[in-house]
Each structure stands twice: as C-alpha cells, then as structure tokens.
Scaffold this motif. Sequence first.
Motif, PDB file in Angstrom:
ATOM      1  N   LEU A  21      13.975  12.391  40.816  1.00 57.74           N
ATOM      2  CA  LEU A  21      13.477  13.720  40.452  1.00 57.74           C
ATOM      3  C   LEU A  21      13.782  14.012  38.987  1.00 57.74           C
ATOM      4  N   GLN A  22      14.971  13.651  38.532  1.00 56.12           N
ATOM      5  CA  GLN A  22      15.344  13.860  37.139  1.00 56.12           C
ATOM      6  C   GLN A  22      14.437  13.080  36.199  1.00 56.12           C
ATOM      7  N   THR A  23      14.117  11.848  36.575  1.00 59.10           N
ATOM      8  CA  THR A  23      13.212  11.032  35.757  1.00 59.10           C
ATOM      9  C   THR A  23      11.831  11.662  35.690  1.00 59.10           C
ATOM     10  N   PHE A  24      11.359  12.171  36.827  1.00 58.18           N
ATOM     11  CA  PHE A  24      10.051  12.836  36.884  1.00 58.18           C
ATOM     12  C   PHE A  24      10.005  14.005  35.906  1.00 58.18           C
ATOM     13  N   GLU A  26      12.100  14.544  33.251  1.00 60.85           N
ATOM     14  CA  GLU A  26      12.304  14.083  31.875  1.00 60.85           C
ATOM     15  C   GLU A  26      11.033  13.488  31.273  1.00 60.85           C
ATOM     16  N   GLN A  27      10.257  12.822  32.093  1.00 62.31           N
ATOM     17  CA  GLN A  27       9.017  12.202  31.607  1.00 62.31           C
ATOM     18  C   GLN A  27       7.830  13.153  31.642  1.00 62.31           C
ATOM     19  N   GLN A  28       8.069  14.384  32.042  1.00 58.44           N
ATOM     20  CA  GLN A  28       7.049  15.442  32.080  1.00 58.44           C
ATOM     21  C   GLN A  28       5.819  15.033  32.913  1.00 58.44           C
ATOM     22  N   LEU A  29       6.078  14.341  33.991  1.00 57.77           N
ATOM     23  CA  LEU A  29       4.972  13.840  34.814  1.00 57.77           C
ATOM     24  C   LEU A  29       4.265  14.947  35.586  1.00 57.77           C
ATOM     25  N   GLY A  30       4.927  16.095  35.722  1.00 59.20           N
ATOM     26  CA  GLY A  30       4.292  17.218  36.402  1.00 59.20           C
ATOM     27  C   GLY A  30       3.156  17.842  35.627  1.00 59.20           C
TER      28      GLY A  30
END
Length: 359
Positions: A21-24, A26-30
Amino acid sequence: MKYTFYTPGPAQLYPSFEQHLQTFVEQQLGSISHRSQQYRALHQHTVEQLRTLLNVPATHAILFLGSASEAWERILLNCVEHESYHLVNGSFSKKFFQYAQALHKFAHKLEKPMGQGFDASEVEVPEYAELIGLAHNETSSGVQMRVSDIHKIKRSNPDKLIAVDMVSSAPYPDLDYSLIDTAFFSVQKAFGLPSGLGVWIVNEKCLQKAERLRKYDNLTIGAHHDLPTLWKNAQNHETPATPNVMGIYLLGKIAEDMNKIGVEAIRKETEQKAKLIYKFIEQHEGFEPFVQESKHRSQTVVVANTKQPSSEIISTLKAKGLVLGSGYGEHKATQVRIANFPATSTEQVEDLIKALGEL
C-alpha cells in the motif's frame, strides 16, 4: 490495541499489505489513467500472477468486477438463457439461486440443511438446465465440497456450464480449469485485502454463449459490463470502466508474494492449521464441529457450535486482541466462525487455540 482477525471476511490483512500500500501511494498509482501503458502493465502483472497461482489456462479470461456478488449476476445474465441448477446448503449458495429467480430464470435447486455437504453421486442435473452453480466453500456454514466431486459433476454433465463459488477458499482449491467453465472470488477473505474487488475467471464457452444470447436471442446480457465487453477489454489489459486500480495492484502483489511461497506450500499449511483447530474443538467440551462429516468440513472457514453464548466468547477474546466471527444468520448466537486464511500463521492459530482453551 492491535487485533488479530480470525473473521471470515473482511479478514486479517496479508502481512505484506501495508508495504505494498505504501508503494502504491509513493508511486502515485492512484492518479494514473486507466488507459495508460502504466496501468496496462499493472493489470497484466496481476492477471499473470493469478494465472500462475491458480493454474488458469489461456482459454480462460481473468476479469475484474466490483464484488463476487456481481459475478452471480454476470454469470446468470451471460450464460443462462432459461434454466439454471443450484446446489444449496447455506446462505451464499442460496443467494446465487435467488439471484437467478430475481433475473427471471427458471432456477432448480438441490437443497440440504446448513452444515451438510454434497457428493457427486447424489447430484442429478435437470435435462434442460444450462448451468450448474455450486459453492466450493459455503462461508456461512463451513462446508467445503471436495474438488474431485466438482470435477465428477462436470464430467457427468459435459454439455452444461459449471460455475464455482470459491469466495472464501481461493487459492486453496486445486481446480482443473479444463473442467471448470467459470469461477469467482473476492479479495477480502483468503487474499487478505480490503473489500471492493471481485475476480471472475471465465472460459471461451461462456463467451460464446453470451454472444449468442445477445445476437440471436436478443436477450439483455448487461450493459457496460456484459461478458463480451469485459473480455474484449481484457485482451488489451483494460476494463470497460475506470477500475479499482488500487485493489488490482495490491492483488497482483499479494498473488506474487504467494507465488514466491508456492501454492502447494500454502495449501499444506492451510490443512495443518485446520487440523489443529478441528482437533481442539473436537476435544474441548465447550465446542463441537458444526459440520459432522469430516469429508465435508471446510479447511478455510471452521464453524463450531458453542455451549455458552458465542457473544461472550467473542467479547472475551476480543479483550485479548483476538477477533472471531460470529455464527451466520440464525446461528449467530450459538456458533463461532474461525477463518483459516493464509494471512494468519500457524503461531497465530496456536495463540487462538490457547486463548479458547483458557475460557
């Protein structure tokens, strides 16, 4: 207090969930476009990991929906012209049957009381039924159907489509997809994720049926999420509408983590943990297994009758940081349900057994 959840869904989050979830975030995948190459790569990764984990062949598409409940509706609209047949032995297998009635299909059922399971030898499918709907694992009652019996039913009815609910058991069942036309699950149980994503595995025979119903029989098979549209988008690693990008990403990462462990190792550990739980409830005078026949007992959702009110047991254990599920429906006050999903370790199961033994 930090809790350990043994509830059958939503359930304990998978240990690596927070990291992914943190990686998601941080990578602004949302914020990425669901029509971008970045999204398509994410989507493809999740599908490939699920194919490996569940051994799903290229003949079957892996599609994403809002929930497993939506899968009931998609299957009935796209794969049934007139008649369906349902094995009913709990609240969720009954809901599949009731969805068929609500969609004005002529729905047959073979029904057993909660706590009882089915053997292939007793299943006689009506001649004109087009689809057989069954639950590999009935979440409400803790009954699990043997995979060998599911395969036998299909072999005995090769001209009929078979739909398998594995909502509270995937990835545990080792299904042979040459014999399974469609199966489905949601992510908030054995995959240890928050709710909001359903996965629909479906083969080309189902696609052909949907195309025929729409083209030649002029039937409504859905609007935006009919099977041909979902299938067409999936070939390009996309969905018809803006998808649950976070859910799809996290599912791919959890499936990847499970593949690193190996599905056979996960299945073996599941059975070992289930053996510990059943041994305890068989030997402890305050509990007894709800499912009497051991061959029909679930390996992923253990249901136990309780001598004292289940609410007292649940509240006592919650004070210790252990959260159990209550019985379902009319059994709420007299049963507990214990999830045995991959997110809970053998050590956590042993902690639960110790706490139950101290009641």
